[in-house]
Design a protein around this motif. Sequence first.
Motif, PDB file in Angstrom:
ATOM      1  N   UNK A  94       0.954  -1.023  -0.020  1.00  0.00           N
ATOM      2  CA  UNK A  94      -0.165  -0.053   0.143  1.00  0.00           C
ATOM      3  C   UNK A  94       0.736   1.118   0.376  1.00  0.00           C
ATOM      4  N   UNK A 153       0.477   4.203   1.004  1.00  0.00           N
ATOM      5  CA  UNK A 153       0.358   4.958   2.144  1.00  0.00           C
ATOM      6  C   UNK A 153       0.994   4.874   3.192  1.00  0.00           C
ATOM      7  N   UNK A 154       1.498   3.200   3.078  1.00  0.00           N
ATOM      8  CA  UNK A 154       2.305   2.924   3.905  1.00  0.00           C
ATOM      9  C   UNK A 154       3.686   3.537   4.093  1.00  0.00           C
ATOM     10  N   UNK A 155       3.554   4.183   5.405  1.00  0.00           N
ATOM     11  CA  UNK A 155       5.531   4.621   5.910  1.00  0.00           C
ATOM     12  C   UNK A 155       6.092   3.227   6.236  1.00  0.00           C
TER      13      UNK A 155
END
Lengths: 116, 202
Positions: A77, A79-81
Motif C-alpha cells: 500500500x 500510504x504505508x510509511x
Amino acid sequence: MAVPEPSSFLPLPQVQFHVLVALTDGERHGYSIMQSVESSSDGIVRMGPATLYGTLKRLVDHGLAEELAHRPVPDDDQRRRYYRLTGLGQRVCAAEANRLSDLVRIARANLRPGMA
Amino acid sequence: MSASHPVYRSLVRLYPRDFRQRYGEDLVQHFADLITDRGARAAWTRTSIDLIVTMPRYRLEGIMTEQQTVTTVHLTITLLTAAGVLSFMTDLYAGQGLVGLVLLLAAVVLAMTQRSTLARAIRTPDTNRRRRRLATAAVLALIFAASYIAFVNLIGDSWTLRETLLTAIGTSAMIAAAIYLIAGLLTPKTPRRPDQAALIDH
C-alpha cells in the motif's frame, strides 16, 4: 551537533524498547511493528494506533529511528510509511538490552541461586 | 469501506494538530488494518482504550511545550496587568484601588515565577532564548507602563502605601525590563526547530 551517548536514553520506556526491538529485524511499517511487538511479547504488550505512532514520533524526534524515503516492498500500500533503526537507535537498543540482561542475571542469582 | 472508519477519523481530530497532521492518515490506516485482521469489535476495544489513554496525554504534552506555556503565561500576565490598571482608573466599587494593587502584584509574582527553576524544570527545553528574553522584557515593560499610568492617576497630596507599592513595582519592572532587553539583544539568534515535540516519555 554532538551525538548523544546511548546511556543518556536509559532506562528506555518499555514501549519504546519493544518498538526498537521490532525494528532490529529490519524495516517495517507501523502495523507490522505492532504485530511484531505482540508476537515477541506473547500478546502481553498490545499497542493501540496512537500509542504506536506517539512512540514512533518520539523515536524519530530523538534520532533513534527514521522514516524511509523509499518503499522496500514495491507492491505494498502506497500510504504505508516504513521505519528503520538509526545507528544511534541500534546502540541505544543494545545498551538497554545489556542493562536488562544484567538486571535479569542479578534477579535470577538472588531468587534462585545456581540459575545465573 | 467500513462505517467505523469515518467515526474513527473524526475521533482522530481530538489529538493535537501537529500529531494528527503528521500521523492522522497512519492512524486511520492502522485502524482499518485492525478491522480487517481482527474484526470491528476487537479493533474498537483496543482503539477506545488507546484513545482514552493517549488523547489527554498528547494534549497535555502539547500544552506543556515551551512555546505554548510561555504564551499562556504572558497572556495571563498581560490580562492581570490590564485588569489592575482598569480597576485603578475606573471608580465603580469602593476599595478597588486595593484590588488593582493585588492584580498588579499578582502579575509581577507570575512574571517572576515564570522565570523560576521550577517552571523551567516543568517545561521542555527551548533553544530560542533570545525570543524568550525579549518577550519577558516586553511583559515587564507593560507592567512598568501600567504602574506608571496608575501612579499618575492616583498621586495626590499625601504619599500613601499605595503610591509606595506602585513605585516599587514600577521601578523593579523598569529595571528588569531593561536587563532582559539588553540580555535578549545580546543573545545570538537560533533557528527554530522544525519540530518542538514534547519530551515527556511513556
